[in-house]
Design a protein around this motif. Structure first.
Motif, PDB file in Angstrom:
ATOM      1  N   TYR A  26      32.380  74.079  41.356  1.00 28.03           N
ATOM      2  CA  TYR A  26      32.605  72.671  41.665  1.00 28.03           C
ATOM      3  C   TYR A  26      31.786  71.780  40.737  1.00 28.03           C
ATOM      4  O   TYR A  26      32.303  70.805  40.175  1.00 28.03           O
ATOM      5  CB  TYR A  26      32.250  72.391  43.124  1.00 28.03           C
ATOM      6  CG  TYR A  26      32.317  70.943  43.492  1.00 28.03           C
ATOM      7  CD1 TYR A  26      33.527  70.290  43.672  1.00 28.03           C
ATOM      8  CD2 TYR A  26      31.135  70.205  43.640  1.00 28.03           C
ATOM      9  CE1 TYR A  26      33.569  68.949  43.998  1.00 28.03           C
ATOM     10  CE2 TYR A  26      31.182  68.858  43.968  1.00 28.03           C
ATOM     11  CZ  TYR A  26      32.401  68.241  44.152  1.00 28.03           C
ATOM     12  OH  TYR A  26      32.444  66.913  44.471  1.00 28.03           O
ATOM     13  N   ILE A  27      30.517  72.098  40.541  1.00 25.55           N
ATOM     14  CA  ILE A  27      29.649  71.289  39.675  1.00 25.55           C
ATOM     15  C   ILE A  27      30.161  71.302  38.242  1.00 25.55           C
ATOM     16  O   ILE A  27      30.195  70.277  37.562  1.00 25.55           O
ATOM     17  CB  ILE A  27      28.190  71.776  39.766  1.00 25.55           C
ATOM     18  CG1 ILE A  27      27.631  71.449  41.156  1.00 25.55           C
ATOM     19  CG2 ILE A  27      27.325  71.145  38.680  1.00 25.55           C
ATOM     20  CD1 ILE A  27      26.285  72.062  41.446  1.00 25.55           C
ATOM     21  N   ARG A  28      30.587  72.480  37.771  1.00 21.02           N
ATOM     22  CA  ARG A  28      31.137  72.558  36.409  1.00 21.02           C
ATOM     23  C   ARG A  28      32.389  71.698  36.269  1.00 21.02           C
ATOM     24  O   ARG A  28      32.590  71.021  35.250  1.00 21.02           O
ATOM     25  CB  ARG A  28      31.461  74.013  36.049  1.00 21.02           C
ATOM     26  CG  ARG A  28      30.274  74.729  35.455  1.00 21.02           C
ATOM     27  CD  ARG A  28      30.663  76.089  34.901  1.00 21.02           C
ATOM     28  NE  ARG A  28      30.086  77.079  35.813  1.00 21.02           N
ATOM     29  CZ  ARG A  28      30.735  78.009  36.474  1.00 21.02           C
ATOM     30  NH1 ARG A  28      32.018  78.157  36.302  1.00 21.02           N
ATOM     31  NH2 ARG A  28      30.120  78.829  37.283  1.00 21.02           N
ATOM     32  N   GLN A  29      33.247  71.715  37.299  1.00 19.30           N
ATOM     33  CA  GLN A  29      34.471  70.921  37.244  1.00 19.30           C
ATOM     34  C   GLN A  29      34.160  69.426  37.286  1.00 19.30           C
ATOM     35  O   GLN A  29      34.795  68.633  36.588  1.00 19.30           O
ATOM     36  CB  GLN A  29      35.399  71.305  38.393  1.00 19.30           C
ATOM     37  CG  GLN A  29      36.010  72.675  38.223  1.00 19.30           C
ATOM     38  CD  GLN A  29      36.813  73.106  39.435  1.00 19.30           C
ATOM     39  OE1 GLN A  29      36.698  72.525  40.514  1.00 19.30           O
ATOM     40  NE2 GLN A  29      37.625  74.142  39.263  1.00 19.30           N
ATOM     41  N   VAL A  30      33.177  69.033  38.078  1.00 16.05           N
ATOM     42  CA  VAL A  30      32.780  67.620  38.139  1.00 16.05           C
ATOM     43  C   VAL A  30      32.249  67.170  36.787  1.00 16.05           C
ATOM     44  O   VAL A  30      32.617  66.103  36.281  1.00 16.05           O
ATOM     45  CB  VAL A  30      31.731  67.391  39.252  1.00 16.05           C
ATOM     46  CG1 VAL A  30      31.085  66.029  39.119  1.00 16.05           C
ATOM     47  CG2 VAL A  30      32.358  67.560  40.622  1.00 16.05           C
ATOM     48  N   LEU A  31      31.392  67.959  36.170  1.00 15.41           N
ATOM     49  CA  LEU A  31      30.855  67.600  34.860  1.00 15.41           C
ATOM     50  C   LEU A  31      31.956  67.525  33.805  1.00 15.41           C
ATOM     51  O   LEU A  31      31.927  66.657  32.921  1.00 15.41           O
ATOM     52  CB  LEU A  31      29.774  68.599  34.444  1.00 15.41           C
ATOM     53  CG  LEU A  31      28.488  68.547  35.286  1.00 15.41           C
ATOM     54  CD1 LEU A  31      27.537  69.663  34.865  1.00 15.41           C
ATOM     55  CD2 LEU A  31      27.830  67.194  35.178  1.00 15.41           C
ATOM     56  N   GLU A  33      35.042  66.648  34.347  1.00 11.96           N
ATOM     57  CA  GLU A  33      35.773  65.405  34.589  1.00 11.96           C
ATOM     58  C   GLU A  33      34.970  64.197  34.134  1.00 11.96           C
ATOM     59  O   GLU A  33      35.526  63.238  33.606  1.00 11.96           O
ATOM     60  CB  GLU A  33      36.130  65.271  36.067  1.00 11.96           C
ATOM     61  CG  GLU A  33      37.198  66.239  36.542  1.00 11.96           C
ATOM     62  CD  GLU A  33      38.526  66.058  35.833  1.00 11.96           C
ATOM     63  OE1 GLU A  33      38.927  64.891  35.589  1.00 11.96           O
ATOM     64  OE2 GLU A  33      39.167  67.064  35.515  1.00 11.96           O
ATOM     65  N   ILE A  34      33.655  64.237  34.316  1.00  8.98           N
ATOM     66  CA  ILE A  34      32.810  63.118  33.887  1.00  8.98           C
ATOM     67  C   ILE A  34      32.853  62.968  32.375  1.00  8.98           C
ATOM     68  O   ILE A  34      32.829  61.853  31.846  1.00  8.98           O
ATOM     69  CB  ILE A  34      31.362  63.313  34.398  1.00  8.98           C
ATOM     70  CG1 ILE A  34      31.320  63.080  35.902  1.00  8.98           C
ATOM     71  CG2 ILE A  34      30.392  62.381  33.684  1.00  8.98           C
ATOM     72  CD1 ILE A  34      29.983  63.369  36.532  1.00  8.98           C
ATOM     73  N   ARG A  35      32.942  64.081  31.657  1.00  6.67           N
ATOM     74  CA  ARG A  35      33.024  64.012  30.189  1.00  6.67           C
ATOM     75  C   ARG A  35      34.314  63.344  29.720  1.00  6.67           C
ATOM     76  O   ARG A  35      34.373  62.822  28.611  1.00  6.67           O
ATOM     77  CB  ARG A  35      32.929  65.419  29.606  1.00  6.67           C
ATOM     78  CG  ARG A  35      31.534  65.979  29.659  1.00  6.67           C
ATOM     79  CD  ARG A  35      31.419  67.321  28.938  1.00  6.67           C
ATOM     80  NE  ARG A  35      30.194  67.978  29.325  1.00  6.67           N
ATOM     81  CZ  ARG A  35      30.110  69.005  30.160  1.00  6.67           C
ATOM     82  NH1 ARG A  35      31.195  69.526  30.687  1.00  6.67           N
ATOM     83  NH2 ARG A  35      28.939  69.524  30.470  1.00  6.67           N
ATOM     84  N   LYS A  36      35.363  63.350  30.556  1.00  2.00           N
ATOM     85  CA  LYS A  36      36.644  62.745  30.188  1.00  2.00           C
ATOM     86  C   LYS A  36      36.650  61.230  30.369  1.00  2.00           C
ATOM     87  O   LYS A  36      37.547  60.557  29.893  1.00  2.00           O
ATOM     88  CB  LYS A  36      37.762  63.327  31.054  1.00  2.00           C
ATOM     89  CG  LYS A  36      38.042  64.790  30.809  1.00  2.00           C
ATOM     90  CD  LYS A  36      39.148  65.258  31.734  1.00  2.00           C
ATOM     91  CE  LYS A  36      39.358  66.747  31.673  1.00  2.00           C
ATOM     92  NZ  LYS A  36      40.390  67.180  32.614  1.00  2.00           N
TER      93      LYS A  36
END
Length: 81
Positions: A26-31, A33-36
């Motif tokens: 989950y944390i990897r996916q959030v990060l 998305e934040i990079r996008k």
């Protein structure tokens, strides 16, 4: 509609990782998305701020006008000074 083979593979992958593995995923996916996220430039931010402030002033004046009209109407109907 999601492909059932990828959905079932994803479910199997998530269940085999355990609780902490799912949290890390989950944390990897959030990060990711934040990079996008595309951040506005300084000029865009200034322009957006001016537009928002102008809109707020317009709404304040509109409500002030309505308040004045309704107070005059109530004064007229009930005869208060």
């Amino acid at each position: 509609m999601a492909d059932t083979s990828t959905a079932s593979a994803r479910d199997t992958e998530q269940s085999s990782k355990g609780f902490f593995g799912r949290i890390l995923l989950y944390i990897r996916q959030v990060l990711a998305e934040i990079r996008k996220v595309v951040r506005p430039t300084r000029d865009e931010l200034t322009q957006y701020t001016i537009v928002v402030l102008a809109f707020i002033v317009f709404i304040m004046l509109f409500v002030l006008g309505l308040d004045w009209v309704f107070s005059r109407a109530v004064s007229f109907v009930f005869g208060t000074s």
